[in-house]
Design a protein around this motif. Structure first.
Motif, PDB file in Angstrom:
ATOM      1  N   HIS A  42       6.815   7.703   9.752  1.00 32.65           N
ATOM      2  CA  HIS A  42       7.774   8.445   9.857  1.00 32.65           C
ATOM      3  C   HIS A  42       8.929   8.820   8.845  1.00 32.65           C
ATOM      4  CE1 HIS A  42      10.797  12.039  11.470  1.00 32.65           C
ATOM      5  NE2 HIS A  42       9.572  12.568  11.537  1.00 32.65           N
ATOM      6  N   SER A  43       9.693   7.837   8.353  1.00 33.12           N
ATOM      7  CA  SER A  43      10.023   7.993   7.484  1.00 33.12           C
ATOM      8  C   SER A  43      10.269   7.005   6.240  1.00 33.12           C
ATOM      9  CB  SER A  43      11.766   7.607   7.859  1.00 33.12           C
ATOM     10  OG  SER A  43      11.872   9.036   8.445  1.00 33.12           O
ATOM     11  N   HIS A  44       9.611   5.736   6.592  1.00 34.77           N
ATOM     12  CA  HIS A  44       9.591   5.279   5.005  1.00 34.77           C
ATOM     13  C   HIS A  44       7.271   4.767   5.101  1.00 34.77           C
ATOM     14  CE1 HIS A  44      13.171   4.360   4.990  1.00 34.77           C
ATOM     15  NE2 HIS A  44      13.491   3.763   6.596  1.00 34.77           N
ATOM     16  N   PRO A  45       7.298   5.445   4.414  1.00 32.75           N
ATOM     17  CA  PRO A  45       5.806   5.471   3.768  1.00 32.75           C
ATOM     18  C   PRO A  45       4.637   3.757   3.988  1.00 32.75           C
ATOM     19  CG  PRO A  45       6.204   6.505   1.916  1.00 32.75           C
ATOM     20  CD  PRO A  45       7.504   5.946   3.026  1.00 32.75           C
ATOM     21  N   ALA A  46       3.979   3.726   4.388  1.00 34.80           N
ATOM     22  CA  ALA A  46       3.273   2.664   4.568  1.00 34.80           C
ATOM     23  C   ALA A  46       1.805   2.577   4.496  1.00 34.80           C
ATOM     24  CB  ALA A  46       2.737   2.924   6.567  1.00 34.80           C
ATOM     25  N   GLN A  47       1.622   3.430   3.231  1.00 38.57           N
ATOM     26  CA  GLN A  47       0.693   3.324   2.581  1.00 38.57           C
ATOM     27  C   GLN A  47       0.426   2.004   1.590  1.00 38.57           C
ATOM     28  OE1 GLN A  47       2.216   5.671   2.644  1.00 38.57           O
ATOM     29  NE2 GLN A  47       0.333   7.730   3.481  1.00 38.57           N
TER      30      GLN A  47
ATOM     31  N   LYS B 267       1.878  -1.040   2.801  1.00 40.48           N
ATOM     32  CA  LYS B 267       1.318  -1.753   3.477  1.00 40.48           C
ATOM     33  C   LYS B 267      -0.121  -1.962   3.784  1.00 40.48           C
ATOM     34  CE  LYS B 267       2.362  -5.299   7.447  1.00 40.48           C
ATOM     35  NZ  LYS B 267       3.605  -5.949   6.360  1.00 40.48           N
ATOM     36  N   ALA B 268      -0.745  -0.728   4.374  1.00 46.06           N
ATOM     37  CA  ALA B 268      -1.453  -0.700   4.703  1.00 46.06           C
ATOM     38  C   ALA B 268      -2.868  -1.680   3.906  1.00 46.06           C
ATOM     39  CB  ALA B 268      -2.662   1.018   5.101  1.00 46.06           C
ATOM     40  N   LYS B 269      -2.600  -1.212   2.698  1.00 44.72           N
ATOM     41  CA  LYS B 269      -3.245  -1.505   0.963  1.00 44.72           C
ATOM     42  C   LYS B 269      -3.640  -3.271   1.306  1.00 44.72           C
ATOM     43  CE  LYS B 269      -3.741  -1.793  -3.261  1.00 44.72           C
ATOM     44  NZ  LYS B 269      -3.598  -0.923  -4.683  1.00 44.72           N
ATOM     45  N   TYR B 270      -2.264  -4.051   1.537  1.00 46.85           N
ATOM     46  CA  TYR B 270      -1.726  -5.516   1.753  1.00 46.85           C
ATOM     47  C   TYR B 270      -2.983  -5.803   2.415  1.00 46.85           C
ATOM     48  CZ  TYR B 270       0.385  -8.815   3.108  1.00 46.85           C
ATOM     49  OH  TYR B 270       0.856 -10.545   3.847  1.00 46.85           O
ATOM     50  N   LEU B 271      -2.731  -5.189   3.892  1.00 51.67           N
ATOM     51  CA  LEU B 271      -3.661  -6.434   5.270  1.00 51.67           C
ATOM     52  C   LEU B 271      -5.229  -5.798   4.868  1.00 51.67           C
ATOM     53  CD1 LEU B 271      -1.482  -4.162   8.164  1.00 51.67           C
ATOM     54  CD2 LEU B 271      -1.164  -6.156   6.965  1.00 51.67           C
ATOM     55  N   GLU B 272      -5.478  -4.800   4.137  1.00 48.51           N
ATOM     56  CA  GLU B 272      -7.137  -4.778   3.974  1.00 48.51           C
ATOM     57  C   GLU B 272      -7.223  -5.500   2.408  1.00 48.51           C
ATOM     58  OE1 GLU B 272      -8.706  -0.252   4.167  1.00 48.51           O
ATOM     59  OE2 GLU B 272      -7.537  -0.375   2.305  1.00 48.51           O
ATOM     60  N   GLU B 273      -6.167  -6.332   1.423  1.00 46.33           N
ATOM     61  CA  GLU B 273      -6.547  -7.197   0.763  1.00 46.33           C
ATOM     62  C   GLU B 273      -6.976  -8.099   0.946  1.00 46.33           C
ATOM     63  OE1 GLU B 273      -3.791  -5.326  -2.345  1.00 46.33           O
ATOM     64  OE2 GLU B 273      -5.435  -4.110  -3.166  1.00 46.33           O
TER      65      GLU B 273
END
Length: 281
Positions: A68-73, A75-81
């Protein structure tokens, strides 16, 4: 419920047979694998939700992160890599039922399905005794964020679980749904989390033919949600916890992995306390 549906509980010949289950082949560690599954975790940009999402990625699951307030993009990139899974972040207002439905639809479009849904996002009560609180919007915010949002998530994902014939819903409750925390006053939060626990049990029964529904009840966890408390208050929390400390968020991952995986295929309607023994006293 119709009279015929009621009769079907007593005589299976008049209604659907009990859910059939074929155990997967392989050893115990394979039961904990989430390879090929899709997990959706609300409130996963930081704290408990972020650890759950990473734990699922480690177990092989693709992950949809909600924020909601803190973007997670990032984090998503980190998990993928790091783990070689697909991960994507979605901004949502979980207190808005229509927005929750929108994001669920987007995730299903992007990933093709949702196997696991964790309704985790929440906020603490930090305002003191209700009797002294004149601003009733604060009560409403707690109920909307900590209780209504869980229902909105269930209401959005339930039909998809039913249509695909499988699914797992895990709700983040709290030990505060079982006990009354002291010395701080937080009746609104306690009431919301108690309702989450009973909602979980109720949905487990309603959804038994197609999905499992369970909850996890954290105790005092070292995240931003406990930062409102001063050091003296936190010392009291630790003194009242048999293990004598707050938990690291990673220590919750085992419970969430168990409930998400085939290792808990016969567990539904349960609540797992992860509270250092607090509720055992």
């Amino acid at each position: 419920m119709s009279s015929e549906e009621i009769k079907s509980y007593c005589n299976p010949e008049l209604g659907p047979l009990p859910t059939k289950y074929t155990p997967p082949s392989g050893g115990i560690l394979e039961l904990f694998s989430l390879k090929g599954k899709v997990a959706s975790v609300t409130g996963s940009s930081s704290g408990i939700g972020a650890e759950i999402a990473e734990g699922y990625a480690q177990a092989g699951s693709n992950v949809a992160l909600w924020y909601h307030s803190h973007p997670a993009q990032d984090k998503a990139k980190y998990l993928e890599e790091k783990y070689g899974v697909k991960a994507k972040a979605y901004k949502a207002d979980i207190s808005d039922a229509d927005d929750v439905k929108r994001v669920v639809a987007e995730i299903r479009k992007d990933f093709g399905k949702i196997d696991i849904f964790v309704a985790n996002a929440g906020i603490p009560w930090t305002f003191g005794p209700l009797i002294d609180e004149s601003d009733l919007t604060k009560w409403k915010k707690i109920i909307d964020t900590d209780l209504n949002s869980v229902f909105y998530c269930a209401h959005a994902i339930g039909p998809h679980f039913r249509d695909q014939g499988f699914g797992v819903l895990i709700n983040t409750a709290s030990m505060s749904g079982t006990i009354v925390n002291v010395p701080q006053a937080q009746a609104a939060y306690n009431a919301a989390k108690a309702a989450v626990k009973h909602l979980t049990k109720s949905l487990a029964v309603e959804w038994a033919p197609f999905a499992r529904v369970n909850s996890v009840s954290p105790g005092y966890i070292a995240t931003h949600l406990t930062e409102f408390a001063d050091k003296d208050l936190q010392k009291i929390w630790v003194q009242l916890t048999p293990l004598g400390r707050e938990a690291n968020p990673k220590e919750l991952c085992g419970a969430y992995l168990l409930l998400a995986s085939d290792a808990s295929s016969y567990i539904t309607g349960a609540d797992i306390p992860v509270d250092g023994g607090y509720t055992a006293i």
